[in-house]
Design a protein around this motif. Structure first.
Motif, PDB file in Angstrom:
ATOM      1  N   ALA A 287       4.608  12.804 -13.312  1.00  0.00           N
ATOM      2  CA  ALA A 287       5.276  13.279 -14.515  1.00  0.00           C
ATOM      3  C   ALA A 287       5.652  12.056 -15.342  1.00  0.00           C
ATOM      4  CB  ALA A 287       6.522  14.073 -14.148  1.00  0.00           C
ATOM      5  N   ALA A 288       5.524  12.148 -16.660  1.00  0.00           N
ATOM      6  CA  ALA A 288       5.810  10.999 -17.519  1.00  0.00           C
ATOM      7  C   ALA A 288       7.245  10.520 -17.361  1.00  0.00           C
ATOM      8  CB  ALA A 288       5.524  11.348 -18.977  1.00  0.00           C
ATOM      9  N   SER A 289       8.137  11.403 -16.935  1.00  0.00           N
ATOM     10  CA  SER A 289       9.542  11.028 -16.748  1.00  0.00           C
ATOM     11  C   SER A 289       9.739  10.013 -15.633  1.00  0.00           C
ATOM     12  CB  SER A 289      10.375  12.274 -16.454  1.00  0.00           C
ATOM     13  OG  SER A 289       9.886  12.934 -15.295  1.00  0.00           O
ATOM     14  N   THR A 290       8.702   9.782 -14.806  1.00  0.00           N
ATOM     15  CA  THR A 290       8.816   8.833 -13.694  1.00  0.00           C
ATOM     16  C   THR A 290       8.434   7.419 -14.107  1.00  0.00           C
ATOM     17  OG1 THR A 290       6.519   9.140 -12.939  1.00  0.00           O
ATOM     18  CG2 THR A 290       8.169  10.695 -12.117  1.00  0.00           C
ATOM     19  N   LYS A 291       8.137   7.202 -15.376  1.00  0.00           N
ATOM     20  CA  LYS A 291       7.556   5.932 -15.817  1.00  0.00           C
ATOM     21  C   LYS A 291       8.403   4.711 -15.472  1.00  0.00           C
ATOM     22  CE  LYS A 291       9.435   6.068 -20.560  1.00  0.00           C
ATOM     23  NZ  LYS A 291      10.438   7.099 -20.251  1.00  0.00           N
ATOM     24  N   ASP A 292       9.734   4.867 -15.462  1.00  0.00           N
ATOM     25  CA  ASP A 292      10.605   3.733 -15.170  1.00  0.00           C
ATOM     26  C   ASP A 292      10.899   3.583 -13.684  1.00  0.00           C
ATOM     27  OD1 ASP A 292      10.852   3.083 -17.900  1.00  0.00           O
ATOM     28  OD2 ASP A 292      12.445   4.580 -18.153  1.00  0.00           O
ATOM     29  N   MET A 293      10.412   4.522 -12.863  1.00  0.00           N
ATOM     30  CA  MET A 293      10.694   4.484 -11.433  1.00  0.00           C
ATOM     31  C   MET A 293       9.466   4.152 -10.590  1.00  0.00           C
ATOM     32  SD  MET A 293      13.262   7.765 -11.245  1.00  0.00           S
ATOM     33  CE  MET A 293      12.612   8.620 -12.689  1.00  0.00           C
ATOM     34  N   ILE A 294       8.310   4.064 -11.234  1.00  0.00           N
ATOM     35  CA  ILE A 294       7.078   3.701 -10.531  1.00  0.00           C
ATOM     36  C   ILE A 294       6.789   2.232 -10.818  1.00  0.00           C
ATOM     37  CG2 ILE A 294       4.616   4.146 -10.276  1.00  0.00           C
ATOM     38  CD1 ILE A 294       6.389   6.394  -9.270  1.00  0.00           C
ATOM     39  N   HIS A 295       6.699   1.438  -9.753  1.00  0.00           N
ATOM     40  CA  HIS A 295       6.508  -0.001  -9.914  1.00  0.00           C
ATOM     41  C   HIS A 295       5.118  -0.409  -9.441  1.00  0.00           C
ATOM     42  CE1 HIS A 295      10.765  -0.194 -10.759  1.00  0.00           C
ATOM     43  NE2 HIS A 295      11.012   0.435  -9.614  1.00  0.00           N
ATOM     44  N   PHE A 296       4.615  -1.467 -10.036  1.00  0.00           N
ATOM     45  CA  PHE A 296       3.272  -1.961  -9.719  1.00  0.00           C
ATOM     46  C   PHE A 296       3.364  -3.429  -9.303  1.00  0.00           C
ATOM     47  CE2 PHE A 296       3.029   1.363 -12.870  1.00  0.00           C
ATOM     48  CZ  PHE A 296       2.027   2.187 -12.393  1.00  0.00           C
ATOM     49  N   ASP A 297       4.212  -3.695  -8.296  1.00  0.00           N
ATOM     50  CA  ASP A 297       4.479  -5.081  -7.915  1.00  0.00           C
ATOM     51  C   ASP A 297       3.420  -5.644  -6.970  1.00  0.00           C
ATOM     52  OD1 ASP A 297       6.861  -4.855  -9.349  1.00  0.00           O
ATOM     53  OD2 ASP A 297       7.900  -4.028  -7.609  1.00  0.00           O
ATOM     54  N   VAL A 298       2.796  -4.773  -6.195  1.00  0.00           N
ATOM     55  CA  VAL A 298       1.851  -5.233  -5.176  1.00  0.00           C
ATOM     56  C   VAL A 298       0.430  -5.121  -5.691  1.00  0.00           C
ATOM     57  CG1 VAL A 298       1.067  -4.908  -2.798  1.00  0.00           C
ATOM     58  CG2 VAL A 298       3.454  -4.461  -3.396  1.00  0.00           C
ATOM     59  N   ASN A 299      -0.405  -6.118  -5.366  1.00  0.00           N
ATOM     60  CA  ASN A 299      -1.761  -6.118  -5.911  1.00  0.00           C
ATOM     61  C   ASN A 299      -2.805  -6.281  -4.808  1.00  0.00           C
ATOM     62  OD1 ASN A 299      -3.323  -5.740  -8.141  1.00  0.00           O
ATOM     63  ND2 ASN A 299      -3.395  -7.873  -8.726  1.00  0.00           N
ATOM     64  N   ASP A 300      -2.611  -5.564  -3.704  1.00  0.00           N
ATOM     65  CA  ASP A 300      -3.602  -5.608  -2.639  1.00  0.00           C
ATOM     66  C   ASP A 300      -3.734  -4.223  -2.030  1.00  0.00           C
ATOM     67  OD1 ASP A 300      -1.350  -5.269  -1.090  1.00  0.00           O
ATOM     68  OD2 ASP A 300      -1.326  -7.309  -0.318  1.00  0.00           O
ATOM     69  N   LEU A 301      -4.149  -4.162  -0.760  1.00  0.00           N
ATOM     70  CA  LEU A 301      -4.405  -2.864  -0.141  1.00  0.00           C
ATOM     71  C   LEU A 301      -3.152  -2.013   0.027  1.00  0.00           C
ATOM     72  CD1 LEU A 301      -6.913  -4.038   2.597  1.00  0.00           C
ATOM     73  CD2 LEU A 301      -7.425  -2.581   0.637  1.00  0.00           C
ATOM     74  N   ALA A 302      -1.973  -2.605  -0.125  1.00  0.00           N
ATOM     75  CA  ALA A 302      -0.742  -1.846   0.057  1.00  0.00           C
ATOM     76  C   ALA A 302      -0.171  -1.320  -1.249  1.00  0.00           C
ATOM     77  CB  ALA A 302       0.301  -2.721   0.754  1.00  0.00           C
ATOM     78  N   LYS A 303      -0.906  -1.455  -2.344  1.00  0.00           N
ATOM     79  CA  LYS A 303      -0.345  -1.056  -3.644  1.00  0.00           C
ATOM     80  C   LYS A 303      -0.073   0.439  -3.704  1.00  0.00           C
ATOM     81  CE  LYS A 303      -5.030  -1.433  -5.509  1.00  0.00           C
ATOM     82  NZ  LYS A 303      -5.535  -2.253  -4.398  1.00  0.00           N
TER      83      LYS A 303
ATOM     84  N   ASP B 117       0.553   2.375  -1.192  1.00  0.00           N
ATOM     85  CA  ASP B 117       1.679   2.594  -0.289  1.00  0.00           C
ATOM     86  C   ASP B 117       2.995   2.312  -0.998  1.00  0.00           C
ATOM     87  OD1 ASP B 117       3.393   2.463   2.094  1.00  0.00           O
ATOM     88  OD2 ASP B 117       3.182   0.303   1.871  1.00  0.00           O
ATOM     89  N   GLU B 118       3.103   1.185  -1.671  1.00  0.00           N
ATOM     90  CA  GLU B 118       4.348   0.794  -2.319  1.00  0.00           C
ATOM     91  C   GLU B 118       4.734   1.741  -3.447  1.00  0.00           C
ATOM     92  OE1 GLU B 118       6.656  -1.551  -1.587  1.00  0.00           O
ATOM     93  OE2 GLU B 118       5.509  -1.708   0.275  1.00  0.00           O
ATOM     94  N   MET B 119       3.756   2.277  -4.156  1.00  0.00           N
ATOM     95  CA  MET B 119       4.064   3.214  -5.237  1.00  0.00           C
ATOM     96  C   MET B 119       4.789   4.443  -4.701  1.00  0.00           C
ATOM     97  SD  MET B 119       0.543   2.991  -7.468  1.00  0.00           S
ATOM     98  CE  MET B 119       1.059   4.193  -8.705  1.00  0.00           C
ATOM     99  N   LEU B 120       4.327   4.979  -3.563  1.00  0.00           N
ATOM    100  CA  LEU B 120       4.977   6.149  -2.997  1.00  0.00           C
ATOM    101  C   LEU B 120       6.344   5.802  -2.419  1.00  0.00           C
ATOM    102  CD1 LEU B 120       2.284   8.306  -1.176  1.00  0.00           C
ATOM    103  CD2 LEU B 120       3.363   8.675  -3.379  1.00  0.00           C
ATOM    104  N   VAL B 121       6.453   4.631  -1.796  1.00  0.00           N
ATOM    105  CA  VAL B 121       7.733   4.209  -1.236  1.00  0.00           C
ATOM    106  C   VAL B 121       8.770   4.072  -2.341  1.00  0.00           C
ATOM    107  CG1 VAL B 121       8.947   2.319  -0.093  1.00  0.00           C
ATOM    108  CG2 VAL B 121       6.739   3.089   0.784  1.00  0.00           C
TER     109      VAL B 121
END
Length: 321
Positions: free
Chosen positions: A182-198, A200-204
């Motif tokens: 949902a677009a309302s999640t835009k400030d709560m979804i982070h893209f800090d990891v740039n490998d195979l765990a990316k 995983d981290e988005m859901l966490v």
């Protein structure tokens, strides 16, 4: 790749086009975000098929050296091109921001190599449309194990999933990029990891932010030529993600426990050193003294680091709640 070939790929059989007329999005603006790097063999077909189920398709070209960007534009995508290769996470973040600026109500991410069927998009976004979820995770394992997935990938996904579920509840498939937000999640979804765990981290991060997450079953397709990763390299990448996860979330286990063990060994060697020095049992070698000092200093440093990082994590968690 010429226009004729583009049209030919667009007539692929991985989707049933007649389903287009049955889609009901309840007036939601659905935008699909793709990250692509040298995907000229698949990107045209994926975009053409995805447009049947979305209002817009945004493709972020991560500095491809082939015709990925040109084909994507001809297929009807809005193309954003990175001047340098920034990785998938940075590209997805760029696509998310662009989708929000374009007024997206729902943002869908999916693979750009043809592993996912755009026909699943209506099923994926339905929980958001009906207001029962903020994030929807497309899983290949809801009712059974997907035998199309290589064994080494299933092993890696199982390892990462076991660690991730300790932080965010029971999620079956942490490694699928096929998701709806949902677009309302835009400030709560982070893209800090740039490998195979990316993934995983988005859901966490979503779980930590208190977002409602739901899983729906999707299919997996391997219709195009794919750059197969060596099994050993893939599993090692997963293990690196697990190690980094322990470092960030369990610093006492990662630093303090082994640090305490090293310091104990160093102090024990120090006591033996004093005993031998007092009683003159035997001459001591320089290497023994160096090892003793190294173990003691390294152990104390790691122990203190673990305690400090644990305290900082506790404070941050308290402030977040």
């Amino acid at each position: 790749m010429n226009d004729q070939l583009l049209m030919e790929i667009g007539t692929g059989s991985i989707i049933n086009k007649k389903n287009k007329c049955t889609i009901s999005r309840a007036s939601k603006n659905v935008i699909v975000v793709l990250s692509a790097y040298n995907e000229e063999t698949s990107i045209g077909s994926i975009i053409l098929l995805t447009r049947l189920y979305a209002d817009r398709v945004i493709m972020v070209d991560d500095a491809s050296s082939d015709q990925t960007a040109e084909i994507a534009k001809k297929a009807g995508a809005e193309v954003i091109t990175n001047k340098t290769n920034k990785g998938k996470s940075a590209s997805l973040e760029t696509g998310f921001k662009s989708a929000v600026n374009l007024g997206a109500d729902i943002i869908v991410t999916m693979d750009s190599r043809g592993r996912h069927n755009p026909d699943d998009i209506p099923r994926l976004i339905d929980p958001i449309v009906t207001g029962t979820a903020d994030v929807v995770n497309g899983t290949r394992y809801l009712s059974s194990v997907d035998r199309n997935t290589p064994v080494y990938r299933r092993v890696g996904q199982t390892i990462l999933g076991r660690f991730s579920n300790k932080k965010s509840g029971k999620i079956r498939d942490y490694q699928t990029p096929f998701r709806a937000f949902a677009a309302s999640t835009k400030d709560m979804i982070h893209f800090d990891v740039n490998d195979l765990a990316k993934e995983d981290e988005m859901l966490v991060n979503a779980c930590k932010s208190g977002l409602r997450i739901k899983e729906v079953e999707i299919g997996t397709h391997y219709k195009f030529e794919d750059r197969v990763q060596a099994p050993g390299k893939y599993v090692l990448g997963i293990l690196r993600g697990v190690v980094r996860d322990i470092e960030a979330n369990k610093p006492l286990y990662f630093y303090a426990v082994p640090g305490f063990a090293l310091a104990t060994c160093g102090f024990y060697m120090g006591l033996k050193f004093l005993e031998d020095l007092v009683f003159g049992i035997e001459s001591l070698h320089l290497w023994y003294i160096l090892i003793m000092v190294f173990l003691s200093v390294a152990g104390v440093y790691m122990t203190v680091t673990g305690i400090v990082m644990h305290s900082m994590a506790e404070v941050a968690q308290t402030e977040a709640t």
